[in-house]
Design an enzyme around this catalytic site. Structure first.
Site, PDB file in Angstrom:
ATOM      1  CE  LYS A  83     -34.527 -18.681  27.481  1.00  0.00           C
ATOM      2  NZ  LYS A  83     -36.089 -17.965  28.202  1.00  0.00           N
TER       3      LYS A  83
HETATM    4  C1  E4P Z   1     -36.047 -15.830  30.740  1.00  0.00           C
HETATM    5  O1  E4P Z   1     -35.261 -16.270  29.848  1.00  0.00           O
HETATM    6  C2  E4P Z   1     -36.485 -17.060  31.618  1.00  0.00           C
HETATM    7  O2  E4P Z   1     -37.379 -17.654  30.970  1.00  0.00           O
HETATM    8  C3  E4P Z   1     -37.303 -16.260  32.662  1.00  0.00           C
HETATM    9  O3  E4P Z   1     -36.536 -15.264  33.284  1.00  0.00           O
HETATM   10  C4  E4P Z   1     -37.858 -17.065  33.955  1.00  0.00           C
HETATM   11  O4  E4P Z   1     -38.262 -16.450  35.000  1.00  0.00           O
HETATM   12  P1  E4P Z   1     -39.295 -16.944  35.818  1.00  0.00           P
HETATM   13  O5  E4P Z   1     -38.523 -17.895  36.965  1.00  0.00           O
HETATM   14  O6  E4P Z   1     -39.650 -15.774  36.721  1.00  0.00           O
HETATM   15  O7  E4P Z   1     -40.491 -17.912  35.359  1.00  0.00           O
END
Ligand code: E4P
Length: 214
Positions: A83
């Site tokens: 990522k």
């Molecule tokens: C997933 O890949 C993201 O990092 C995550 O969904 C972020 O979610 P949040 O906005 O609830 O922290």
């Protein structure tokens, strides 16, 4: 639309995996920071629980650092997807890693313009953050819909993964907007399974069965 789980907690991942509805796992630095133990060891353990992509995020801010970390993360297991945040350095890292055959996910995407850049750089996934857009008064699902639309012409092998999902409604709206995947926190996964009429119906079946004539 496939479902991934959005947590780094091994118990939560194991419980969701047992249901048979989870096809991958997303983590981020915040989620990993809540768990004890070494980053690489946690990611390795997650790959043993779910047979699908496991997203692990780089921490470096420069392209060389991201590529170095990305190669280390990808070496943990063949299912690890690296990522990388949506920045100019991130685009360079996505491009370099994808040329080396490393699967990447571009994270912190909020617009169709950003998604087009990520796809052109070679990202296997783009992750629009629906909830965080909603939090500041933008329409996260509308942005997701535009992203799915501009990537639907078949030029790229890039899947749209709805992230920052806050409710079952977000999940359904993401599917209707054309997302390929939604990554769902354990709490929302539980909410998706629950309906008061299911509970009431089950209770009535049990009550009626107890009154069955011989
Ligand atoms: C997933 O890949 C993201 O990092 C995550 O969904 C972020 O979610 P949040 O906005 O609830 O922290």
């Amino acid at each position: 639309m496939k479902l991934f789980i959005d947590t780094a907690n091994l118990d939560e991942i194991g419980a969701a995996a047992k249901l048979g509805v989870i096809h991958g796992v997303t983590t981020n630095p915040t989620l990993i920071s809540r768990e004890r133990g070494d980053f690489a060891a946690i990611i390795r353990e997650i790959t043993s629980l779910v047979d699908g992509p496991v997203f692990a995020e780089v921490l470096a801010e420069d392209a060389d650092g991201m590529v170095r970390e990305g190669l280390e993360l990808a070496a943990i297991h063949e299912n690890v997807c690296v990522k990388i945040p949506m920045t100019p350095a991130g685009l360079e890292a996505i491009s370099r890693l994808s040329k080396e055959g490393v699967k990447t996910a571009c994270t912190l995407v909020f617009s169709a313009a950003q998604a087009l850049l990520a796809a052109n750089a070679g990202a296997r996934y783009v992750a629009p953050f629906v909830g965080r857009a909603d939090d500041i008064g933008w329409d996260g699902i509308e942005a997701l819909s535009a992203i799915a639309d501009v990537l639907s012409d078949g030029d790229f092998d890039t899947e749209v993964i709805a992230a920052s999902v806050r409710s079952p409604l977000h999940v359904v709206e993401a599917a209707r907007a054309g997302a390929d995947i939604a990554t769902v926190p354990p709490k929302v996964l539980a909410q998706m399974a629950s309906h008061p009429l299911t509970d009431a119906g089950l209770e009535r079946f049990r009550r009626d069965w107890a009154l069955k004539k011989d």
